[in-house]
Each structure stands twice: as C-alpha cells, then as structure tokens.
Enzyme design. Structure first.
Site, PDB file in Angstrom:
ATOM      1  CB  ILE A   1      24.462 -45.804 -32.717  1.00 57.34           C
ATOM      2  CG1 ILE A   1      23.483 -46.703 -33.588  1.00 57.34           C
ATOM      3  CG2 ILE A   1      25.314 -44.347 -33.193  1.00 57.34           C
ATOM      4  CD1 ILE A   1      23.026 -45.708 -35.073  1.00 57.34           C
ATOM      5  CD  GLN A   2      29.492 -47.565 -30.409  1.00 59.18           C
ATOM      6  OE1 GLN A   2      28.003 -47.597 -30.303  1.00 59.18           O
ATOM      7  NE2 GLN A   2      30.143 -48.393 -29.599  1.00 59.18           N
TER       8      GLN A   2
ATOM      9  CB  THR B   1      22.047 -42.120 -29.900  1.00 62.05           C
ATOM     10  OG1 THR B   1      21.744 -43.900 -29.639  1.00 62.05           O
ATOM     11  CG2 THR B   1      23.112 -42.100 -31.180  1.00 62.05           C
ATOM     12  N   GLY B   2      21.462 -41.502 -26.661  1.00 58.15           N
ATOM     13  CA  GLY B   2      20.546 -41.786 -25.758  1.00 58.15           C
ATOM     14  C   GLY B   2      19.720 -43.012 -25.997  1.00 58.15           C
TER      15      GLY B   2
ATOM     16  CB  THR C   1      21.738 -45.941 -21.808  1.00 57.66           C
ATOM     17  OG1 THR C   1      23.237 -46.748 -22.669  1.00 57.66           O
ATOM     18  CG2 THR C   1      21.435 -46.320 -20.067  1.00 57.66           C
TER      19      THR C   1
ATOM     20  CG  HIS D   1      26.724 -49.772 -27.981  1.00 56.52           C
ATOM     21  ND1 HIS D   1      25.886 -48.803 -28.159  1.00 56.52           N
ATOM     22  CD2 HIS D   1      28.235 -49.781 -26.759  1.00 56.52           C
ATOM     23  CE1 HIS D   1      26.122 -48.225 -27.310  1.00 56.52           C
ATOM     24  NE2 HIS D   1      26.967 -48.919 -26.214  1.00 56.52           N
TER      25      HIS D   1
END
Length: 320
Positions: free
Chosen positions: A127-128, A130-131, A133, A184
């Site tokens: 989810i974009q 949210t950490g 990566t 995503h």
C-alpha cells in the site's frame, strides 16, 4: 515541531537552575544535619532527588531528543509539519497514542506455519506510503535464510527461490517478481492474478500452493498526508490498472481528479475530490472489491458499500 521546542526550552531552563537547586538542598542538609533525628530524612530526600533527576533524563529521550509521541510519524521521510494543520495533527497523534488497540495472539486464526521449502508463497500487498518500499527491500536482502534471495548490482529485482529449487518462488513482491500484477496491486487484483502469474513464471501449474498475504499499515491521517505531499511533488500512479473481475474501471466509474499530474495541489483540493483513491485507501486495497461490484458505486448506497468494504478488509487482515 513547536511542541518539541517548548519541551527543549523547559529542559534547558531546568538544567540552568539545577546548580541553584543543588546548593539550596546542600545548605538545607547542613542545617538539618545538626539534628541527628533528621539524618534519615536528609538521606531519603537526597536519594529521591537523584533518582528523580536520572529518571527525568532517561524518560524524556536523553536530555532533549523529542520522543515519538512528540512528533508526527514520518515513515517515508515526508515533513508533514505545516502551520495550516500541524496543531490538529499533533493533537490527533497524542489521542491515537493513548487509545491504541493492543494486539493479541488470539487474533491469529490461521495456525498453519509458512513453509518456504514446501508450497507456501508469501504475497506482499504494498500500500502506498506505508513504508512498504523499505520493508520490501528488507524481505529480499536482510533475512537470514537457508537460501537467501540472489540480488544483482544495478537491478531492483532479486531472485527468491525455494531452498531446493532454482525455479520455484516463495516470495511475490515488488523486489522479487516486480509489479507483475499491476502497479501497487490491491488484494482484489492479487487474488485474481498471482496464481496464474506464478504458473507462468515457474513454467508449470501448481494448485497446491498456499498463499500467505502480508502488508504494512500506517496510521490513516499520517499516511493520507504523506500521500498528499507525494502527489504534490508529482506522483500519480496513473499506470495502476485497478482490475476487478477482469475489468478496468471506465472513466465514468473512476473519474480522474487531475490531468497529467497534480503538482502543487492544495490540501483542500486534494481532500474534496470525491474520486481521490487516497481516501480510505488502506481499507479499499485490503478488501475484496468484487463484493461491492468493483468501482460501480451506483449498485448500492454509500453506507452499505463502506460497511461491506470495512468488514471485508477486517476479514482479510485476520487471514494474513
């Protein structure tokens, strides 16, 4: 940041006055020492003062560093402090910190352990903002495994094969298989896509695979503002497919909030676009969208839709 500055100033004032406190205490102790009956009081007072001073230093972050409660969470390195809404954010952050729901192992309903050497496949739902990566990179680079993922210089993707195979994958994520099911991809897209995509990548069908979904969640207001800042800088994720039941939503079902990009968008504009997918993103991406007829919002009331999405997201979380 104003709250932190006030704390630092208060600590500095306390430290400046500390010598005076010590002198006064010493002078009082000298007078009281003449009275033998009060020796114990002096001793106890001195010990309590020393312990209180040490506790004040330790509990407040080593003489001046703001604690996590003092500043707004900043997982992705975005500075969300703004004169427009920083006060409300800090107030909400204090509220959520004191009203957090504790995790309990009884929430775990699936007792079957993940078997990397068998048929288990870990699917990371990213989810974009949210950490995800950093977490995704840790999955492929920093786990102590019998057979670590093979990463190559200059390439983002790593090969994550099972311990006794060079073709069967145990991890489906951005940094292992890439955005194979879409940029995503949400739970709905992954559930429809992952089995067939793994069959394709491994060159054979395998109906015995067991899928273990994992994700990263973030406090909603913090995540929302982080996405807002990211969009301000030019991010769009326009290439996301949003597939549901094999269908890409039409422009009527999912109208765009912007043209080529949304650079320098104001917070008010960002919040008031009714089709902004940042709104309630975490619930939508974890839920099964087929239960609400995908992106066709005319099939039921907004209240019924929201309730179904929330219940579906909670169910899927319990299964992760």
């Amino acid at each position: 940041m104003g709250f932190c500055v006030r704390k630092l100033r208060a600590k500095a004032l306390f430290l400046r006055k500390l010598p005076r406190y010590i002198i006064n205490l010493t002078f009082s102790a000298k007078i009281m020492w003449d009275n033998r009956k009060q020796k114990l009081i002096v001793l106890v007072t001195g010990v309590m003062f020393a312990l209180g001073f040490v506790y004040a230093i330790l509990i407040n972050g080593h003489m001046g560093l703001c604690t996590e409660v003092d500043r707004f969470p900043n997982v992705d390195g975005d500075d969300v402090h703004s004169t427009n809404f920083a006060g409300d954010i800090l107030a909400y952050n204090d509220y959520r910190t004191t009203n957090m729901v504790p995790f309990h192992h009884s929430l775990i309903t699936d007792n079957q352990p993940f078997n990397m050497s068998g048929n288990g496949v870990m699917v990371f739902l990213h989810i974009q903002k949210t950490g995800g990566t950093n977490f995704g990179q840790h999955l492929v680079k920093n786990l102590e495994l019998e057979k670590p993922c093979r990463c190559f210089k200059g390439k983002k993707r790593c090969e994550c094969y099972r311990p006794h195979s060079d073709s069967r994958l145990w991890l489906f994520s951005r940094f292992s298989t890439g955005w194979s099911c879409g940029l995503h991809a949400d739970w709905t897209e992954l559930a429809e896509c992952v089995p067939g995509m793994l069959d394709h990548k491994e060159g054979q069908a395998d109906d015995a695979r067991r899928y273990y979904y994992i994700t990263m969640l973030r406090e909603p207001v913090s995540r929302y503002l982080s996405e807002f800042r990211h969009v301000q800088r030019g991010a769009t994720w326009k290439s996301s497919l949003h597939l549901c039941k094999g269908h890409i939503p039409s422009e009527q079902e999912l109208p765009p909030c912007f043209g080529e990009d949304w650079i320098n968008v104001s917070l008010n504009e960002f919040m008031t676009c009714p089709w902004n997918l940042a709104n309630n993103r975490q619930t939508r991406m974890i839920a099964d969208l087929t239960l609400v007829d995908c992106y066709n919002v005319s099939s039921m009331s907004a209240r019924d839709r929201d309730q179904l999405l929330l219940q579906s997201a909670k169910t899927n979380l319990l299964r992760m």
